[in-house]
Design a protein around this motif. Sequence first.
Motif, PDB file in Angstrom:
ATOM      1  N   ASN A 123       9.517  -1.370 -11.842  1.00  0.00           N
ATOM      2  CA  ASN A 123       9.219  -1.904 -10.503  1.00  0.00           C
ATOM      3  C   ASN A 123       9.402  -0.853  -9.416  1.00  0.00           C
ATOM      4  N   VAL A 124       8.666   0.256  -9.543  1.00  0.00           N
ATOM      5  CA  VAL A 124       8.723   1.345  -8.559  1.00  0.00           C
ATOM      6  C   VAL A 124       7.329   1.551  -7.982  1.00  0.00           C
ATOM      7  N   GLN A 125       7.247   1.675  -6.673  1.00  0.00           N
ATOM      8  CA  GLN A 125       5.970   1.886  -5.998  1.00  0.00           C
ATOM      9  C   GLN A 125       6.049   3.116  -5.111  1.00  0.00           C
ATOM     10  N   PHE A 126       4.899   3.740  -4.911  1.00  0.00           N
ATOM     11  CA  PHE A 126       4.820   4.922  -4.062  1.00  0.00           C
ATOM     12  C   PHE A 126       3.693   4.752  -3.053  1.00  0.00           C
ATOM     13  N   LEU A 127       4.015   4.972  -1.781  1.00  0.00           N
ATOM     14  CA  LEU A 127       3.010   5.003  -0.727  1.00  0.00           C
ATOM     15  C   LEU A 127       2.972   6.421  -0.180  1.00  0.00           C
ATOM     16  N   LEU A 128       1.821   7.067  -0.256  1.00  0.00           N
ATOM     17  CA  LEU A 128       1.678   8.442   0.193  1.00  0.00           C
ATOM     18  C   LEU A 128       0.899   8.458   1.500  1.00  0.00           C
TER      19      LEU A 128
ATOM     20  N   HIS B  41       0.285   5.437  13.975  1.00  0.00           N
ATOM     21  CA  HIS B  41      -0.345   4.117  14.006  1.00  0.00           C
ATOM     22  C   HIS B  41      -0.007   3.284  12.774  1.00  0.00           C
ATOM     23  N   LEU B  42       0.998   3.678  11.996  1.00  0.00           N
ATOM     24  CA  LEU B  42       1.295   2.996  10.729  1.00  0.00           C
ATOM     25  C   LEU B  42       2.345   1.905  10.896  1.00  0.00           C
ATOM     26  N   CYS B  43       1.973   0.682  10.558  1.00  0.00           N
ATOM     27  CA  CYS B  43       2.917  -0.437  10.508  1.00  0.00           C
ATOM     28  C   CYS B  43       3.156  -0.765   9.040  1.00  0.00           C
ATOM     29  N   LEU B  44       4.302  -0.365   8.520  1.00  0.00           N
ATOM     30  CA  LEU B  44       4.578  -0.528   7.095  1.00  0.00           C
ATOM     31  C   LEU B  44       4.572  -1.992   6.665  1.00  0.00           C
ATOM     32  N   LYS B  45       5.034  -2.859   7.536  1.00  0.00           N
ATOM     33  CA  LYS B  45       5.128  -4.271   7.172  1.00  0.00           C
ATOM     34  C   LYS B  45       3.763  -4.858   6.842  1.00  0.00           C
ATOM     35  N   LYS B  46       2.702  -4.275   7.397  1.00  0.00           N
ATOM     36  CA  LYS B  46       1.357  -4.801   7.187  1.00  0.00           C
ATOM     37  C   LYS B  46       0.649  -4.176   5.981  1.00  0.00           C
ATOM     38  N   VAL B  47       1.298  -3.240   5.302  1.00  0.00           N
ATOM     39  CA  VAL B  47       0.719  -2.678   4.083  1.00  0.00           C
ATOM     40  C   VAL B  47       0.729  -3.768   3.014  1.00  0.00           C
ATOM     41  N   PRO B  48      -0.431  -4.126   2.452  1.00  0.00           N
ATOM     42  CA  PRO B  48      -0.515  -5.274   1.538  1.00  0.00           C
ATOM     43  C   PRO B  48       0.494  -5.249   0.399  1.00  0.00           C
ATOM     44  N   ILE B  49       0.694  -4.084  -0.228  1.00  0.00           N
ATOM     45  CA  ILE B  49       1.591  -4.026  -1.382  1.00  0.00           C
ATOM     46  C   ILE B  49       3.044  -4.269  -0.984  1.00  0.00           C
ATOM     47  N   LEU B  50       3.418  -3.868   0.251  1.00  0.00           N
ATOM     48  CA  LEU B  50       4.766  -4.141   0.754  1.00  0.00           C
ATOM     49  C   LEU B  50       4.886  -5.584   1.211  1.00  0.00           C
ATOM     50  N   GLU B  51       3.826  -6.082   1.804  1.00  0.00           N
ATOM     51  CA  GLU B  51       3.822  -7.465   2.280  1.00  0.00           C
ATOM     52  C   GLU B  51       3.961  -8.441   1.119  1.00  0.00           C
ATOM     53  N   LYS B  52       3.416  -8.044  -0.023  1.00  0.00           N
ATOM     54  CA  LYS B  52       3.438  -8.911  -1.196  1.00  0.00           C
ATOM     55  C   LYS B  52       4.782  -8.879  -1.909  1.00  0.00           C
ATOM     56  N   LYS B  53       5.303  -7.681  -2.173  1.00  0.00           N
ATOM     57  CA  LYS B  53       6.518  -7.555  -2.984  1.00  0.00           C
ATOM     58  C   LYS B  53       7.790  -7.417  -2.169  1.00  0.00           C
ATOM     59  N   LYS B  54       7.666  -6.954  -0.906  1.00  0.00           N
ATOM     60  CA  LYS B  54       8.826  -6.847  -0.009  1.00  0.00           C
ATOM     61  C   LYS B  54       9.979  -6.068  -0.632  1.00  0.00           C
ATOM     62  N   LEU B  55       9.656  -4.896  -1.167  1.00  0.00           N
ATOM     63  CA  LEU B  55      10.691  -4.043  -1.751  1.00  0.00           C
ATOM     64  C   LEU B  55      11.397  -3.233  -0.669  1.00  0.00           C
ATOM     65  N   PRO B  56      12.677  -2.895  -0.878  1.00  0.00           N
ATOM     66  CA  PRO B  56      13.342  -1.976   0.051  1.00  0.00           C
ATOM     67  C   PRO B  56      12.618  -0.638   0.068  1.00  0.00           C
TER      68      PRO B  56
END
Length: 461
Positions: A195-200, A230-245
Amino acid sequence: PVPGRCAFFVERKKRYCKMTPGPGRRFCGEHGQQEGENVRKRIPCPLDPKHTVYEDQLQKHLKKCNSREKPKPVYFVQDINAGLKDGTEIPEKQVRISSLSKEELENLITKLKKASNGLELRLKEQILSHQALHEALNDPKNGESAFKHLKQQASILGNMEKLHLLGPGRCFVEFGAGRGKLSHWVDVALQNVENVQFLLVERATTRFKVDGKHKRRDSVFERLQVDIQHLCLKKVPILEKKKLPVVGIGKHLCGAATDLALRCLAESYTTCCDGENEEPATKRSRTDKTEVASNNSADNESNKDDCKPVAGIVIALCCHHKCDWTHYVGREFFKSVGLGPLEFHYFQRMSSWATCGMGETTTRASTSQESEDETNDTEEHEQTFSKTESNSDTLQGILTVEERKEIGCLCKRLIDHGRIEYLQQRGYKAALQYYTESAVSLENVLLTAVPSQSLIPEPTT
C-alpha cells in the motif's frame, strides 16, 4: 545534405535540417518557402512563434498544437500556494548589489548579523546511507557525477528511515521530481512494503523518466504535470480516494519552489479539507498576520477523520538566490527581526556568495564523465549561479572571498530559519542538517519536519 532529408542549411546549428521533405521536393515545409519552392504561405503560430504553419491550415493546427492551453486537472487551483495576493509589499526599485555604496553594503551586513544573532547557525551533520543503494554505490560503471548523486539519495533515504517515514500505507509526493530518481530509490527501499503510492510533481515534460519502468503491483506511480503553485493535494483523485498520510520529499528543490511545496503540504492540503468546493486562495487574507491566524487551526483540522496529516517532510534545499518574497513562507519571521522585502531581496542575492569562491571546483566536477542516468542536476545549478552571481554582484576590493562565503552562508541560514519557524507554527518539529559533504554537493543542507505529536513517546505500563 543527407539523401532524403531537407537540403536547407541551418546556420545557427551549423548543420542541415533533419526534416523529411515531401515527395519530389528538396526542402521541408518549414524551409521550402525560404527557397521559393512552395507557393503556400507559412506564418508563425500565434500560440508559439517558434514554429510556423501553413496559413490555410491555421485553424486545424490550433486544435492540435502542443502549445495550446490544455484543460486544467481537478487538482489545479489557481495560486493556492502562492502566498501574497498583491504586490503592495514589493519595493518598486531594486538595484543590483554591485551598485550599492560601501556604506549601504555595510549597513546590510550589520542588519544580517543582528537578525542572525541568537539563531542556531552550526548545523548538525547527519550524513547517513541506506542499504537500498548499496549495490549502486559500489557499481564501478558509475562515473564521478553519478556517484555523487547516489550518495545524496542514499543519505536522504537514511534520514527518512531515521524519522520512521519509510513504511507502509503512505503516499510519497516528490516535488520537482524531474525523472523521478528519488522516488525510484524510495520504492526500492520499500520493495516488501504494501500500500505505497508515489505522486511525482513536475511542471515540465521530462525525458528518460524512470517511474514508468516499475513493474511492482504494490506501488503506484502517478505524474502530476502542474506547477506547485497551483497544486491542491486534497483534490488529487488517488489521495481523495485512499486518504493516505503524505510524505513530501525533494532533492534540490530550487528557491521559491521549496516555499511553494511547504505551503502546499502544511497549509493548503489541510485548508482543502474545510470545503471541497471553496478555493483556499480566496479565503486567505492578504495580510500575513491574518494568514497565520487563519492557519493556526491546522492541528485541529488534521484530527478530522477525513483529513490525514502530513506524516513528514524531507527536502534537500537549493538555490536560495531564486527565492521570492511573494512566495516566501518566512515573512513573519523576517518582520519580527526588523527586516522586510527590500532586505530579503538583497539577502537572497547575497546567498549565492556561499559558493561564489568555488566556481573552479564546481566546473572541474561537472566535466567528469556522467552516466546517461545522471545529468542536469546539482552541479549544473551550482556552476550557473556561482559564475554569474560572483562576477556581477560582489564588490571587489571590499570583501574577501572568505568573507563573501561567510555572509552568503549566513543569508542562507536566515532564509531557512524563516521556513523552520513557519513549520513550527503549524505543529511540526522541523530541523536543518548537513546531509552530505560539501565535496559531494555545495548545496548540502536537508530540511526535515515531522508532526510534533508523533514524537511524543507512548506511555509505558
